[in-house]
Every structure is written in structure tokens, then in C-alpha cells.
Design a protein around this motif. Structure first.
Motif, PDB file in Angstrom:
ATOM      1  N   ARG A 155       0.845  -1.203   0.000  1.00 26.56           N
ATOM      2  CA  ARG A 155       0.000   0.000   0.000  1.00 26.56           C
ATOM      3  C   ARG A 155       0.876   1.246   0.000  1.00 26.56           C
ATOM      4  N   GLY A 156       0.517   2.203  -0.811  1.00 30.45           N
ATOM      5  CA  GLY A 156       1.266   3.468  -0.839  1.00 30.45           C
ATOM      6  C   GLY A 156       2.442   3.444  -1.780  1.00 30.45           C
ATOM      7  N   SER A 157       2.720   2.280  -2.388  1.00 30.49           N
ATOM      8  CA  SER A 157       3.853   2.216  -3.319  1.00 30.49           C
ATOM      9  C   SER A 157       3.464   2.860  -4.651  1.00 30.49           C
ATOM     10  N   PRO A 158       4.389   3.617  -5.241  1.00 31.13           N
ATOM     11  CA  PRO A 158       4.099   4.200  -6.567  1.00 31.13           C
ATOM     12  C   PRO A 158       3.947   3.139  -7.655  1.00 31.13           C
ATOM     13  N   THR A 159       4.407   1.914  -7.350  1.00 28.11           N
ATOM     14  CA  THR A 159       4.269   0.835  -8.341  1.00 28.11           C
ATOM     15  C   THR A 159       3.310  -0.251  -7.850  1.00 28.11           C
ATOM     16  N   PHE A 160       2.366   0.126  -6.969  1.00 29.16           N
ATOM     17  CA  PHE A 160       1.373  -0.834  -6.445  1.00 29.16           C
ATOM     18  C   PHE A 160       0.626  -1.506  -7.602  1.00 29.16           C
ATOM     19  N   GLY A 161       0.541  -2.846  -7.531  1.00 33.73           N
ATOM     20  CA  GLY A 161      -0.199  -3.587  -8.552  1.00 33.73           C
ATOM     21  C   GLY A 161       0.594  -3.864  -9.820  1.00 33.73           C
ATOM     22  N   ARG A 162       1.833  -3.368  -9.882  1.00 32.56           N
ATOM     23  CA  ARG A 162       2.646  -3.646 -11.083  1.00 32.56           C
ATOM     24  C   ARG A 162       3.459  -4.916 -10.882  1.00 32.56           C
ATOM     25  N   TRP A 163       3.791  -5.588 -11.962  1.00 34.79           N
ATOM     26  CA  TRP A 163       4.533  -6.842 -11.885  1.00 34.79           C
ATOM     27  C   TRP A 163       5.729  -6.816 -12.844  1.00 34.79           C
ATOM     28  N   THR A 164       6.663  -7.714 -12.585  1.00 33.51           N
ATOM     29  CA  THR A 164       7.773  -7.932 -13.494  1.00 33.51           C
ATOM     30  C   THR A 164       8.106  -9.409 -13.475  1.00 33.51           C
ATOM     31  N   ALA A 165       8.658  -9.918 -14.571  1.00 34.00           N
ATOM     32  CA  ALA A 165       8.924 -11.364 -14.681  1.00 34.00           C
ATOM     33  C   ALA A 165      10.333 -11.604 -15.181  1.00 34.00           C
ATOM     34  N   CYS A 166      10.813 -12.822 -14.913  1.00 34.27           N
ATOM     35  CA  CYS A 166      12.157 -13.198 -15.352  1.00 34.27           C
ATOM     36  C   CYS A 166      12.169 -14.699 -15.605  1.00 34.27           C
ATOM     37  N   VAL A 167      12.741 -15.139 -16.711  1.00 36.29           N
ATOM     38  CA  VAL A 167      12.913 -16.576 -16.944  1.00 36.29           C
ATOM     39  C   VAL A 167      14.142 -17.032 -16.164  1.00 36.29           C
ATOM     40  N   LEU A 168      13.923 -18.000 -15.266  1.00 34.54           N
ATOM     41  CA  LEU A 168      15.026 -18.567 -14.480  1.00 34.54           C
ATOM     42  C   LEU A 168      15.211 -20.009 -14.934  1.00 34.54           C
ATOM     43  N   SER A 169      16.462 -20.417 -15.126  1.00 32.08           N
ATOM     44  CA  SER A 169      16.687 -21.793 -15.576  1.00 32.08           C
ATOM     45  C   SER A 169      18.032 -22.305 -15.077  1.00 32.08           C
ATOM     46  N   ALA A 170      18.165 -23.636 -15.095  1.00 31.02           N
ATOM     47  CA  ALA A 170      19.463 -24.235 -14.747  1.00 31.02           C
ATOM     48  C   ALA A 170      20.499 -23.756 -15.749  1.00 31.02           C
ATOM     49  N   GLN A 171      20.029 -23.448 -16.968  1.00 27.77           N
ATOM     50  CA  GLN A 171      20.978 -23.034 -18.017  1.00 27.77           C
ATOM     51  C   GLN A 171      21.457 -21.588 -17.810  1.00 27.77           C
ATOM     52  N   ASN A 172      20.520 -20.666 -17.546  1.00 30.34           N
ATOM     53  CA  ASN A 172      20.975 -19.260 -17.412  1.00 30.34           C
ATOM     54  C   ASN A 172      21.514 -18.953 -16.019  1.00 30.34           C
ATOM     55  N   LYS A 173      21.222 -19.859 -15.032  1.00 28.78           N
ATOM     56  CA  LYS A 173      21.813 -19.737 -13.687  1.00 28.78           C
ATOM     57  C   LYS A 173      21.492 -18.402 -13.005  1.00 28.78           C
ATOM     58  N   ARG A 174      20.482 -17.715 -13.507  1.00 25.51           N
ATOM     59  CA  ARG A 174      20.117 -16.423 -12.925  1.00 25.51           C
ATOM     60  C   ARG A 174      19.430 -16.604 -11.574  1.00 25.51           C
ATOM     61  N   LEU A 175      19.601 -15.610 -10.696  1.00 23.77           N
ATOM     62  CA  LEU A 175      18.814 -15.515  -9.476  1.00 23.77           C
ATOM     63  C   LEU A 175      17.916 -14.285  -9.587  1.00 23.77           C
ATOM     64  N   PHE A 176      16.869 -14.265  -8.789  1.00 24.19           N
ATOM     65  CA  PHE A 176      15.872 -13.188  -8.833  1.00 24.19           C
ATOM     66  C   PHE A 176      15.617 -12.774  -7.385  1.00 24.19           C
ATOM     67  N   TRP A 177      15.806 -11.488  -7.076  1.00 20.47           N
ATOM     68  CA  TRP A 177      15.567 -10.995  -5.717  1.00 20.47           C
ATOM     69  C   TRP A 177      14.179 -10.359  -5.670  1.00 20.47           C
ATOM     70  N   VAL A 178      13.306 -10.922  -4.815  1.00 22.43           N
ATOM     71  CA  VAL A 178      11.934 -10.430  -4.648  1.00 22.43           C
ATOM     72  C   VAL A 178      11.848  -9.849  -3.242  1.00 22.43           C
ATOM     73  N   PRO A 179      11.805  -8.521  -3.089  1.00 21.96           N
ATOM     74  CA  PRO A 179      11.868  -7.909  -1.761  1.00 21.96           C
ATOM     75  C   PRO A 179      10.633  -8.189  -0.902  1.00 21.96           C
ATOM     76  N   GLU A 180      10.781  -7.936   0.398  1.00 22.91           N
ATOM     77  CA  GLU A 180       9.621  -8.001   1.298  1.00 22.91           C
ATOM     78  C   GLU A 180       8.514  -7.084   0.760  1.00 22.91           C
ATOM     79  N   GLY A 181       7.296  -7.532   0.905  1.00 22.53           N
ATOM     80  CA  GLY A 181       6.160  -6.712   0.462  1.00 22.53           C
ATOM     81  C   GLY A 181       5.705  -7.002  -0.952  1.00 22.53           C
ATOM     82  N   PHE A 182       6.368  -7.967  -1.614  1.00 26.70           N
ATOM     83  CA  PHE A 182       5.962  -8.347  -2.972  1.00 26.70           C
ATOM     84  C   PHE A 182       5.328  -9.748  -2.936  1.00 26.70           C
TER      85      PHE A 182
END
Ligand code: T46
Length: 192
Positions: free
Chosen positions: A88-115
Motif C-alpha cells: 500500500r502506498g507504493s508508486p508501483t502498487f499492482g505492477r509486476w515484473t517477470a524473469c525466466v530462471l533456468s538451470a541453463q541461465n543460472k540467474r537468481l531473482f531478488w523479490v523484496p519483502e512486500g511483494f
């Protein structure tokens, strides 16, 4: 480690430095100081692993109170991973973002508290590993409907396999605002 900003302030893609040799590969998946140097100053309280078959969608989940930040990665297979700002009160309330994560790309994704967080499996199966900044509190476990039209998440699945809980999760508009995290800073960082 390479830290990549996303369309949502705070949500970050991390590309680890991979060391390959004739045995295989090695990479650091978390480093407290390097993460803190990029504004992700966290303590890991609990780590989880789940395996899911193709077509499974887990989410959208969050804890309130006792919000969890999540550092997520895929050790086998591939997923479409989604973070949604529900503070509540976030300027980006209700907005989303996505990322493809795989064993191949080995990427990590940080999802902060409140999401809210969720993922859909786009390989035959996926082993999902994630580290949380607070422990699981069953009575604080909460969810938002994966296909909430107001969120408009562009999932790669039309009819996913869901848990009974996820199948009946409320729409974001149906959740009592008092049961949602609150944005700590007017500029959009942190949560209360
Ligand atoms: C999350 C969790 C669950 N459990 C127990 C409760 C149930 O008996 C069983 C399965 O739980 P659930 O169906 O909520 O699991 P997922 O659907 O994978 O939920 C998780 O996946 C989505 C994508 C998330 O982001 C959350 O971290 C988390 O909610 O494990 C525990 O004992 N500890 C835990 O930390």
C-alpha cells in the motif's frame, strides 16, 4: 556477479560469475557483502526447495505480517518467475515484473519483502530453490489470484496446475488493505 535492475524498483536479477572447467562449473549464488553493496542487505532465515512438473503454477504468495524477501533460483529445468508489488502506498502498487530462471541461465531473482511471488514451470520439471529473509509463519501465509485481470500478468500457461489454495486465492482488490504490506518510503523502497 552482475546485478540487473528490472521495471520494478528493488526487484533485481542477479547473474553469477560462473567458473567452468572439465569437471563442470562453480558459481557463488549469494554473497552478503556484494549484495549489500547493491542495496540488497539481507539475512537468510530459511531456505526452501520444491520440485514441480511442467504446467504447475505456484503462487502468487506473500506473508503478512512477517513479510519475506526471497532470493530465488532454478537448479533444474526452467520457470517463468513473477514478482508483484502489493505494498500500500507504493508508486508501483499492482505492477509486476517477470524473469525466466533456468538451470541453463543460472540467474537468481531478488523479490523484496512486500511483494507477492509466483512461478510457472515451462520445462518437463523444475527444481526451485529459494532463500527467505524470515521464516514461514502459517497464519501469515497469504495469496493473490494468479490470473487477476487487474494485474494482467502475461503467464506462459493458460490452464496451469494449481494447489487447491491457489485456485481460490482472492483478487488483489478483494484483500482488506489492512492485510497488505505498506510501503516504508514514499519513494517506493522497503515495507512495514
Ligand atoms: C512455504 C512453506 C510451506 N510449508 C508447507 C505447507 C504445506 O503443507 C506444504 C506446501 O506448501 P505450499 O503449497 O504453500 O507450497 P508452495 O505452493 O510451493 O508455496 C511456496 O511457493 C511460492 C512460489 C512462494 O513464493 C512461497 O515461498 C511459498 O508459498 O509445505 C512449510 O512447511 N514451510 C514453508 O515455508
Amino acid at each position: 556477479m552482475n546485478f540487473i535492475e528490472t521495471g520494478l524498483p528493488g526487484v533485481t536479477i542477479i547473474e553469477p560469475k560462473v567458473f567452468g572447467d572439465d569437471r563442470g562449473f562453480f558459481f557463488e549464488s549469494f554473497h552478503a557483502q556484494r549484495f549489500a553493496d547493491h542495496g540488497i542487505d539481507i539475512r537468510i532465515a530459511q531456505s526452501n526447495v520444491s520440485r514441480s512438473a511442467r504446467g504447475v503454477l505456484r503462487g502468487l504468495h506473500y506473508q503478512w505480517p512477517r513479510p519475506q524477501g526471497k532470493l530465488v533460483q532454478v537448479l533444474e529445468g526452467e520457470v517463468y518467475d513473477v514478482a508483484v508489488d502489493i505494498r500500500r502506498g507504493s508508486p508501483t502498487f499492482g505492477r509486476w515484473t517477470a524473469c525466466v530462471l533456468s538451470a541453463q541461465n543460472k540467474r537468481l531473482f531478488w523479490v523484496p519483502e512486500g511483494f507477492a511471488h509466483g512461478f510457472a514451470v515451462t520445462s518437463d520439471s523444475a527444481v526451485f530453490c529459494y532463500h527467505c529473509t524470515d521464516v514461514y509463519v502459517p497464519e501469515a501465509d497469504a495469496g493473490v489470484r494468479w490470473n487477476d485481470a487487474e494485474l494482467g500478468i502475461d503467464w506462459p500457461l493458460a490452464e496451469p496446475v494449481l494447489s487447491a489454495k491457489d485456485a481460490v486465492a482472492p483478487l488483489l482488490s478483494q484483500i482488506d488493505p489492512g492485510r497488505l504490506p505498506t510501503c516504508r518510503q514514499p519513494g517506493g523502497s522497503g515495507c512495514l
